[in-house]
Write a protein that holds these residues in place. Structure first.
Motif, mmCIF file in Angstrom:
data_model
loop_
_atom_site.group_PDB
_atom_site.id
_atom_site.type_symbol
_atom_site.label_atom_id
_atom_site.label_comp_id
_atom_site.label_asym_id
_atom_site.label_seq_id
_atom_site.Cartn_x
_atom_site.Cartn_y
_atom_site.Cartn_z
ATOM 1 N N ILE A 142 0.870 -1.178 0.000
ATOM 2 C CA ILE A 142 0.000 0.000 0.000
ATOM 3 C C ILE A 142 0.906 1.227 0.000
ATOM 4 N N PHE A 143 0.485 2.264 -0.721
ATOM 5 C CA PHE A 143 1.246 3.513 -0.794
ATOM 6 C C PHE A 143 0.353 4.670 -0.375
ATOM 7 N N THR A 144 0.895 5.602 0.405
ATOM 8 C CA THR A 144 0.125 6.798 0.764
ATOM 9 C C THR A 144 1.051 7.923 1.216
ATOM 10 N N ASP A 145 0.526 9.155 1.095
ATOM 11 C CA ASP A 145 1.223 10.330 1.633
ATOM 12 C C ASP A 145 0.591 10.776 2.942
ATOM 13 N N ASP A 146 -0.476 10.089 3.347
ATOM 14 C CA ASP A 146 -1.256 10.510 4.515
ATOM 15 C C ASP A 146 -0.698 9.828 5.774
ATOM 16 N N ASP A 147 -0.073 10.612 6.658
ATOM 17 C CA ASP A 147 0.584 10.045 7.850
ATOM 18 C C ASP A 147 -0.387 9.288 8.757
ATOM 19 N N GLU A 148 -1.560 9.899 8.963
ATOM 20 C CA GLU A 148 -2.524 9.298 9.878
ATOM 21 C C GLU A 148 -3.041 7.960 9.323
ATOM 22 N N LEU A 149 -3.376 7.994 8.023
ATOM 23 C CA LEU A 149 -3.857 6.779 7.367
ATOM 24 C C LEU A 149 -2.767 5.697 7.418
ATOM 25 N N ALA A 150 -1.519 6.105 7.204
ATOM 26 C CA ALA A 150 -0.404 5.151 7.220
ATOM 27 C C ALA A 150 -0.284 4.486 8.595
ATOM 28 N N ASP A 151 -0.395 5.273 9.664
ATOM 29 C CA ASP A 151 -0.313 4.697 11.016
ATOM 30 C C ASP A 151 -1.420 3.675 11.239
ATOM 31 N N ALA A 152 -2.640 4.054 10.844
ATOM 32 C CA ALA A 152 -3.776 3.135 11.029
ATOM 33 C C ALA A 152 -3.552 1.859 10.217
ATOM 34 N N MET A 153 -3.048 1.994 8.995
ATOM 35 C CA MET A 153 -2.882 0.818 8.131
ATOM 36 C C MET A 153 -1.790 -0.115 8.657
ATOM 37 N N LYS A 154 -0.713 0.483 9.209
ATOM 38 C CA LYS A 154 0.358 -0.357 9.789
ATOM 39 C C LYS A 154 -0.198 -1.169 10.948
ATOM 40 N N SER A 155 -1.027 -0.524 11.748
ATOM 41 C CA SER A 155 -1.626 -1.202 12.885
ATOM 42 C C SER A 155 -2.590 -2.299 12.425
ATOM 43 N N ILE A 156 -3.435 -1.991 11.426
ATOM 44 C CA ILE A 156 -4.418 -2.975 10.936
ATOM 45 C C ILE A 156 -3.707 -4.197 10.339
ATOM 46 N N ARG A 157 -2.604 -3.953 9.638
ATOM 47 C CA ARG A 157 -1.842 -5.051 9.048
ATOM 48 C C ARG A 157 -1.335 -6.018 10.119
ATOM 49 N N PHE A 158 -1.198 -5.529 11.346
ATOM 50 C CA PHE A 158 -0.577 -6.295 12.434
ATOM 51 C C PHE A 158 -1.570 -6.433 13.596
ATOM 52 N N HIS A 159 -2.733 -7.055 13.326
ATOM 53 C CA HIS A 159 -3.733 -7.352 14.356
ATOM 54 C C HIS A 159 -4.203 -6.135 15.134
ATOM 55 N N GLY A 160 -4.182 -4.975 14.513
ATOM 56 C CA GLY A 160 -4.671 -3.782 15.207
ATOM 57 C C GLY A 160 -3.793 -3.371 16.370
ATOM 58 N N ALA A 161 -2.475 -3.631 16.225
ATOM 59 C CA ALA A 161 -1.538 -3.368 17.325
ATOM 60 C C ALA A 161 -1.427 -1.881 17.658
ATOM 61 N N GLY A 162 -1.260 -1.612 18.941
ATOM 62 C CA GLY A 162 -0.943 -0.263 19.413
ATOM 63 C C GLY A 162 0.557 -0.179 19.590
ATOM 64 N N ASN A 163 0.998 -0.155 20.837
ATOM 65 C CA ASN A 163 2.432 -0.098 21.110
ATOM 66 C C ASN A 163 3.129 -1.403 20.739
ATOM 67 N N ASP A 164 2.437 -2.515 20.921
ATOM 68 C CA ASP A 164 2.958 -3.811 20.486
ATOM 69 C C ASP A 164 1.794 -4.721 20.166
ATOM 70 N N LYS A 165 2.132 -5.921 19.745
ATOM 71 C CA LYS A 165 1.168 -6.916 19.290
ATOM 72 C C LYS A 165 0.126 -7.263 20.362
#
Ligand SMILES: *Cc1c(COP(=O)(O)O)cnc(C)c1O
Length: 375
Positions: A202-225
């Motif tokens: 996935i590619f984006t310039d949107d920082d907020e969207l990127a953070d949410a997507m990284k978390s969703i990719r990894f079981h909705g992780a916050g600070n860790d899994k």
């Protein structure tokens, strides 16, 4: 002759591939290892966006942004009926409703005027809330993002570019996968940049969207899994696939140039013989597939039979548009609803396309076609 010759490519970079794979076996970080981080850096530089988030497949690369955008029941997501099923299934999996708009006969991509009419009809019906559009860069040709963006802004829709086939394509100076609020691509082996299994990004310039997507990719992780701040999936790319992709990306531009030459030879030879997908000026296709239109289904059958007899493999992408597929009948569409997509489906087929296709092969293929068409 092969439809897509992955062996020829592998022969050229075999030692480097093996070294790269060996590196992963030695450090042993099979999940989210250093190659994944390195690949994401290289890919975001290549596409010219701030964030790249690699994924387990192109399908997950479409699913994750839609989750992050909060798409769900009651939402309308506009797209084309002439695509691979993954574009549509992710919308349905979230409980949202795919709303189709017909394609343009020349580019085979979603027709912006039809798209806008469809948005207006959806608003008038009042049952669904228009939320997003997923344009598909079919066969590698980017959709008409200039007009799509204007319409999307008018109705406050998010854009998710389905660039599963268009990695390496461009419009002017801008690379495919950079045209939406987010863009998704696939590393399925047969795609322009393929790995040796499933993968996507996935590619984006949107920082907020990127953070949410990284978390969703990894079981909705916050600070860790084990800190789960949202509902997510297991959508990561394997380190081994990242290691393979790093080597493939290193030769991608050279291969792209070869693909472009193959396409240009085909287009020259087929001019006046068979219709090919139109490439508007300023656009570059990634040439994931080289697709042509026969005059009729009958002519397509004859062409494919003669080509097969001459040792030339062909394929049909896509024989049945999504609105006529059994699984999507519940959406209530009927034959005749998208006349352009339906006609194209009945006439389209694809010729062998890969960087290592020889000039002689192209002469042979186009000669067989010329004989059939001129009878
Ligand atoms: C290949 C493809 C996908 C899905 O990619 P996978 O990696 O196979 O999951 C989505 N959309 C389009 C248009 C594709 O061609």
């Amino acid at each position: 002759m092969e439809f897509i010759d992955l062996h020829a490519q592998q022969r050229g970079i075999k030692e480097r591939l093996l070294d790269s794979i060996r590196g992963v076996l030695e450090h042993g970080q099979y999940i989210m290892g250093p190659e994944v981080v390195q690949l994401e850096q290289h890919l975001s530089d290549y596409v010219g966006v701030t964030h790249c988030i690699t994924c387990s497949s192109g399908t997950d690369a479409l699913l994750v942004p839609l989750i992050a955008m909060g798409i769900g029941p009651g939402d309308a997501v506009f797209t084309t009926p002439f695509t691979f099923v993954a574009t549509v299934e992710v919308i349905c999996l979230l409980g949202a409703t795919p709303v189709f708009a017909d394609i343009d006969f020349n580019t085979l991509n979603i027709n912006p005027s039809t798209f806008e009419e469809t948005v207006i009809q959806t608003i008038e019906r009042g049952k669904l809330v228009p939320r997003a559009i997923v344009p598909v860069d079919l066969f590698g040709l980017p959709a008409d993002y200039e007009r799509i963006r204007m319409i999307a802004e008018r109705y406050e829709l998010k854009i998710l570019e389905d660039g599963a086939q268009s990695f390496g394509g461009s419009i002017g100076p801008r690379k495919a996968c950079s045209f939406g609020d987010a863009g998704a691509t696939s590393f399925f082996p047969a795609k322009p940049l393929g790995c040796y299994g499933d993968g996507g990004a996935i590619f984006t310039d949107d920082d907020e969207l990127a953070d949410a997507m990284k978390s969703i990719r990894f079981h909705g992780a916050g600070n860790d899994k084990y800190d789960n701040v949202r509902i997510g999936i297991n959508g990561r790319l394997d380190t081994l696939q990242a290691a393979i992709l790093l080597e493939k990306l290193a030769v991608f531009d050279d291969e792209y140039e070869l693909r472009r030459q193959v396409a240009s030879l085909y287009r020259g030879k087929l001019d006046g013989i068979l219709e090919t997908q139109m490439v508007p000026s300023g656009y570059r296709s990634s040439w994931a597939f080289f697709s042509v239109l026969a005059k009729s289904t009958l002519e397509r059958t004859q062409l494919r039979a003669q080509l097969e007899a001459a040792g030339v493999p062909t394929a049909i992408y896509y024989r049945i548009p999504i609105h006529l597929q059994p699984a999507y009948r519940y959406l209530g569409y009927r034959e005749g609803d998208f006349p352009v997509a339906e006609e194209v489906s009945s006439r389209v087929f694809s010729l062998p396309m890969h960087p290592y296709l020889k000039r002689n092969d192209i002469n042979h293929i186009t000669e067989v076609i010329r004989k059939v068409v001129s009878v």
